[in-house]
Design a protein around this motif. Structure first.
Motif, PDB file in Angstrom:
ATOM      1  N   VAL A 220      -0.507   5.074  -1.892  1.00 30.83           N
ATOM      2  CA  VAL A 220      -0.486   3.616  -1.978  1.00 30.83           C
ATOM      3  C   VAL A 220       0.953   3.111  -1.790  1.00 30.83           C
ATOM      4  O   VAL A 220       1.189   2.103  -1.147  1.00 30.83           O
ATOM      5  CB  VAL A 220      -1.056   3.132  -3.329  1.00 30.83           C
ATOM      6  N   TYR A 221       1.880   3.893  -2.317  1.00 31.31           N
ATOM      7  CA  TYR A 221       3.277   3.482  -2.212  1.00 31.31           C
ATOM      8  C   TYR A 221       3.783   3.630  -0.769  1.00 31.31           C
ATOM      9  O   TYR A 221       4.376   2.707  -0.215  1.00 31.31           O
ATOM     10  CB  TYR A 221       4.137   4.328  -3.147  1.00 31.31           C
ATOM     11  N   ASN A 222       3.517   4.762  -0.185  1.00 36.64           N
ATOM     12  CA  ASN A 222       4.040   5.016   1.157  1.00 36.64           C
ATOM     13  C   ASN A 222       3.269   4.305   2.252  1.00 36.64           C
ATOM     14  O   ASN A 222       3.835   3.900   3.253  1.00 36.64           O
ATOM     15  CB  ASN A 222       4.024   6.520   1.452  1.00 36.64           C
ATOM     16  N   ARG A 223       1.972   4.189   2.074  1.00 35.86           N
ATOM     17  CA  ARG A 223       1.125   3.572   3.104  1.00 35.86           C
ATOM     18  C   ARG A 223       0.320   2.420   2.500  1.00 35.86           C
ATOM     19  O   ARG A 223      -0.894   2.525   2.391  1.00 35.86           O
ATOM     20  CB  ARG A 223       0.142   4.624   3.665  1.00 35.86           C
ATOM     21  N   PRO A 224       0.978   1.360   2.105  1.00 37.49           N
ATOM     22  CA  PRO A 224       0.191   0.244   1.564  1.00 37.49           C
ATOM     23  C   PRO A 224      -0.701  -0.308   2.671  1.00 37.49           C
ATOM     24  O   PRO A 224      -0.239  -0.477   3.786  1.00 37.49           O
ATOM     25  CB  PRO A 224       1.253  -0.766   1.148  1.00 37.49           C
ATOM     26  N   GLU A 225      -1.968  -0.538   2.346  1.00 35.66           N
ATOM     27  CA  GLU A 225      -2.913  -1.009   3.363  1.00 35.66           C
ATOM     28  C   GLU A 225      -2.483  -2.333   3.955  1.00 35.66           C
ATOM     29  O   GLU A 225      -2.724  -2.630   5.106  1.00 35.66           O
ATOM     30  CB  GLU A 225      -4.298  -1.189   2.734  1.00 35.66           C
ATOM     31  N   ASN A 226      -1.899  -3.166   3.116  1.00 34.60           N
ATOM     32  CA  ASN A 226      -1.527  -4.482   3.612  1.00 34.60           C
ATOM     33  C   ASN A 226      -0.272  -4.986   2.910  1.00 34.60           C
ATOM     34  O   ASN A 226       0.246  -4.360   1.993  1.00 34.60           O
ATOM     35  CB  ASN A 226      -2.692  -5.467   3.430  1.00 34.60           C
ATOM     36  N   LEU A 227       0.189  -6.131   3.363  1.00 34.59           N
ATOM     37  CA  LEU A 227       1.457  -6.666   2.881  1.00 34.59           C
ATOM     38  C   LEU A 227       1.412  -6.983   1.392  1.00 34.59           C
ATOM     39  O   LEU A 227       2.386  -6.774   0.672  1.00 34.59           O
ATOM     40  CB  LEU A 227       1.792  -7.931   3.686  1.00 34.59           C
ATOM     41  N   ILE A 228       0.254  -7.470   0.895  1.00 34.07           N
ATOM     42  CA  ILE A 228       0.159  -7.835  -0.519  1.00 34.07           C
ATOM     43  C   ILE A 228       0.336  -6.606  -1.393  1.00 34.07           C
ATOM     44  O   ILE A 228       1.109  -6.598  -2.347  1.00 34.07           O
ATOM     45  CB  ILE A 228      -1.206  -8.497  -0.819  1.00 34.07           C
ATOM     46  N   SER A 229      -0.372  -5.531  -1.032  1.00 30.85           N
ATOM     47  CA  SER A 229      -0.268  -4.299  -1.798  1.00 30.85           C
ATOM     48  C   SER A 229       1.174  -3.793  -1.778  1.00 30.85           C
ATOM     49  O   SER A 229       1.694  -3.325  -2.794  1.00 30.85           O
ATOM     50  CB  SER A 229      -1.212  -3.259  -1.194  1.00 30.85           C
ATOM     51  N   ALA A 230       1.814  -3.902  -0.624  1.00 34.00           N
ATOM     52  CA  ALA A 230       3.205  -3.467  -0.499  1.00 34.00           C
ATOM     53  C   ALA A 230       4.115  -4.286  -1.398  1.00 34.00           C
ATOM     54  O   ALA A 230       5.017  -3.770  -2.051  1.00 34.00           O
ATOM     55  CB  ALA A 230       3.659  -3.583   0.951  1.00 34.00           C
ATOM     56  N   LYS A 231       3.830  -5.594  -1.461  1.00 30.98           N
ATOM     57  CA  LYS A 231       4.647  -6.474  -2.302  1.00 30.98           C
ATOM     58  C   LYS A 231       4.466  -6.138  -3.779  1.00 30.98           C
ATOM     59  O   LYS A 231       5.422  -6.116  -4.543  1.00 30.98           O
ATOM     60  CB  LYS A 231       4.241  -7.934  -2.074  1.00 30.98           C
TER      61      LYS A 231
END
Lengths: 354, 288
Positions: A220-231
């Protein structure tokens, strides 16, 4: 053994606290619910425990529908942000309380409490009252109470948030070990991405009552599915910029920063996300690109330097190793590691996946 | 740091000294003065030593009114504290019910004491009062102006009506300061309603309850206005509590010496109980 949420939704009046959520938590896993305050972590946990009923949807445990089943009948325990102990019970009585209520015999209580107390370094304080303990010890007592019961489901609601930094670090290291040989599902809510990374296991990123992504923490950290998850999974906050790609060439929309990219995506407009530690005052990696910045704030923590800077409309944060002394207002050069860029399309979906 | 020397600050303290002197120290010294002497009017005094004190301490009349006073205070504490906690437990924690309950609860506290006495006097009159008339209508032989038992019943009922709210409000504040997580933790443990009350709510309310008991003790031990208006200490002397008896002695019989000695003894009893209570409270505090 597994805990399954099937399209669980929670509404209070006209407010939706939890949007329809489906989630399956497996046996022997630690699951982190990561999200800011009011993201719905606590509500979700209370629904899992049976302290709160979902407006719609079902909860299944071990292949059994437990929706609406009272918490007393579910074998679960919970630890809170506040240090919750019975005020006029001693530490021993506190830890023993869940066993005493279910009628376990005195000999076994003694033995089990002793074991858990040793695990949590409370053996010397068994005769003290919670008021006489430090915050860390009070929270250890609460943790011991949760562990002594051999619950199927252990819920930890920001258990470290009220502890000071040192104690937090200490307990955070111990936590995953405590659950290692247990036959249970652990759910851990936190606002801190670093907690999730330290604890490992699985992570669900939450925002405004929605589970954005659920998977192995590192994935989840390295490959967040989308920008929100990454944020959600970035602290200090992720830096985001609009870019234009044509052929191998990528360029910021707002300025002249450009670089070569071998990424296999169609030409057009994208967004990139850059974690602060990928912008540094020195070159890192083979493909770094320079960016000018005007220093706004510079925070030195000794081992790391956090520099907030602006470039045109961009208001970004960079994180470098060591002490990087910068003066406020100074124009400086920083380097971005282009290998670590996350590319998102116009629907905010990650495109450089794998 | 060096202390700033500013003697002008004394000017700010003087008004307080003067006020305290006039409303506490000087009247108290007058009472002390009377308690050791016989007065003949026109500022003529004769030294009596501890005669009045001995007389009061040995008098059956004082024993009787002290006994009545202690009984009254114990009874109202035994009723008001549990009742107050019980009401506080049933009050809503959120929603429109909160302000409604709080306002209803504060009403009795806002009514002047002599009005409370007058209200209950009329309310309890056996011929025209709602309470008195109703009780008689359903077959009770109720008359608080003539039967001691009824007089006590009415006085206690009046005090419970007037002051339970104070205990309710204090307990309610104590209950509200308990974080919801405590209740959830108890629920997860499978604790019964009684266990939740005994091991979470009661210990968490300890401080406000001590305060409530102390306040209710002092107020009820010094009660005067309400029973004076309601029963006037009667029938006979059956509801003549300490303060009523004291006023009878001082202003009714004009026995200034014994009355002064009695008020000092009265004052020391209240002071002593409060002191003991306060120390017990502080001792508990130091332990935890």
């Amino acid at each position: 053994m597994s805990l399954e949420l099937k399209k669980v939704e929670k509404k209070v009046g006209i407010d939706t606290h939890i949007h329809p959520t489906s989630l399956t938590l497996e046996k022997n896993t630690i699951n982190v619910l990561l999200g800011s305050t009011l993201a719905g972590k606590t509500t979700l946990m209370q629904i899992m425990a049976g302290l709160d009923k979902p407006t719609s949807g079902e909860i299944w445990f071990n292949g059994e529908n437990v929706t609406g089943m009272k918490v007393q009948k579910r074998n679960c325990s919970m630890v809170y942000q506040q240090f919750i102990n019975y005020p006029n019970y001693t530490v021993f009585e506190n830890i023993a309380s869940p066993l005493a209520i279910t009628g376990v015999n005195t000999e076994e209580i003694k033995q089990r409490v002793g074991k858990v107390a040793e695990l949590l370094k409370l053996s010397a304080m068994l005769n003290k009252k919670p008021d006489e303990l430090s915050g860390g010890q009070q929270q250890r007592t609460a943790l011991a109470r949760a562990l002594v019961k051999d619950s199927d489901l252990i819920l930890l609601d920001e258990p470290l948030a009220n502890l000071d930094f040192k104690l937090r670090e200490e307990l955070r290291e111990e936590l995953p070990k405590l659950f290692e040989d247990r036959d249970c599902i652990v759910v851990y809510a936190t606002t801190e991405p670093s907690d999730a990374l330290m604890i490992g296991g699985n992570t669900a990123t939450l925002l405004e009552g929605k589970v954005i992504q659920y998977g192995k923490t590192l994935e989840v950290y390295n490959r967040p599915e989308n920008l929100i998850s990454a944020k959600v999974f970035s602290d200090p906050p992720m830096n985001i910029a609009e870019i234009i790609k044509s052929g191998d060439n990528c360029k910021f929309t707002d300025n002249n920063v450009q670089w070569k990219s071998s990424i296999k995506i169609k030409d057009g407009a994208y967004k990139i996300g850059i974690r602060p530690h990928n912008i540094t005052t020195y070159k890192e990696g083979n493909n770094s690109v320079e960016i000018n910045g005007k220093v706004q704030i510079s925070e030195l923590s000794g081992s790391e330097s956090l520099i907030h800077f602006t470039n045109g409309n961009l208001n970004w944060v960079s994180l470098s190793n060591g002490i990087q002394q910068k003066n406020v207002g100074e124009d400086t050069k920083l380097y971005m590691n282009t290998d670590e860029f996350l590319y998102f399309d116009q629907n905010n979906k990650l495109v450089n996946n794998g | 740091m060096n202390k700033t020397i500013n003697q002008k600050a004394w000017y700010f303290v003087i008004p307080v000294f003067v006020l305290v002197a006039f409303n506490a120290a000087i009247p108290l010294m007058t009472v002390v003065n009377y308690s050791f002497q016989e007065t003949f009017g026109n500022n003529v005094f004769a030294w009596e030593g501890t005669r009045w004190f001995k007389q009061i301490l040995l008098s059956e009349r004082f024993h009787a009114s002290l006994g009545r006073q202690i009984a009254f205070t114990l009874i109202i504490l035994l009723i008001q504290i549990p009742l107050g906690i019980a009401i506080a437990l049933t009050m809503p924690k959120k929603g429109w019910g909160v302000p409604v309950c709080l306002i209803l609860m504060s009403m009795p506290l806002l009514i002047p004491w002599n009005v409370v006495g007058a209200m209950w006097n009329i309310f309890a009159l056996p011929d025209i009062g709602f309470l008195g008339h109703s009780l008689n209508a359903i077959g009770f032989d109720y008359n608080f102006t003539q039967q001691p038992g009824d007089a006590w019943f009415t006085t206690i009922l009046m005090d419970v009506w007037h002051w339970t709210s104070l205990v309710v409000l204090l307990s309610y504040a104590g209950l509200n300061s308990i974080q919801p997580a405590y209740y959830q933790a108890a629920e997860i443990d499978g604790a019964s309603r009684w266990a939740t009350f005994r091991y979470i709510e009661l210990p968490k309310m300890k401080k406000v309850l001590t305060l409530a008991i102390l306040l209710r003790f002092m107020d009820s031990f010094m009660i005067y206005t309400e029973p004076f208006v309601l029963t006037g200490g009667g029938p006979g002397n059956t509801t003549a509590f300490l303060s009523i008896d004291l006023v009878k002695m001082a202003l009714g019989q004009f026995d200034l010496g014994p009355a002064a000695a009695m008020s000092l003894i009265y004052f020391f009893i209240v002071l002593l109980v409060c002191w003991v209570f306060y120390n017990l409270m502080m001792k508990n505090e130091a332990q935890s």
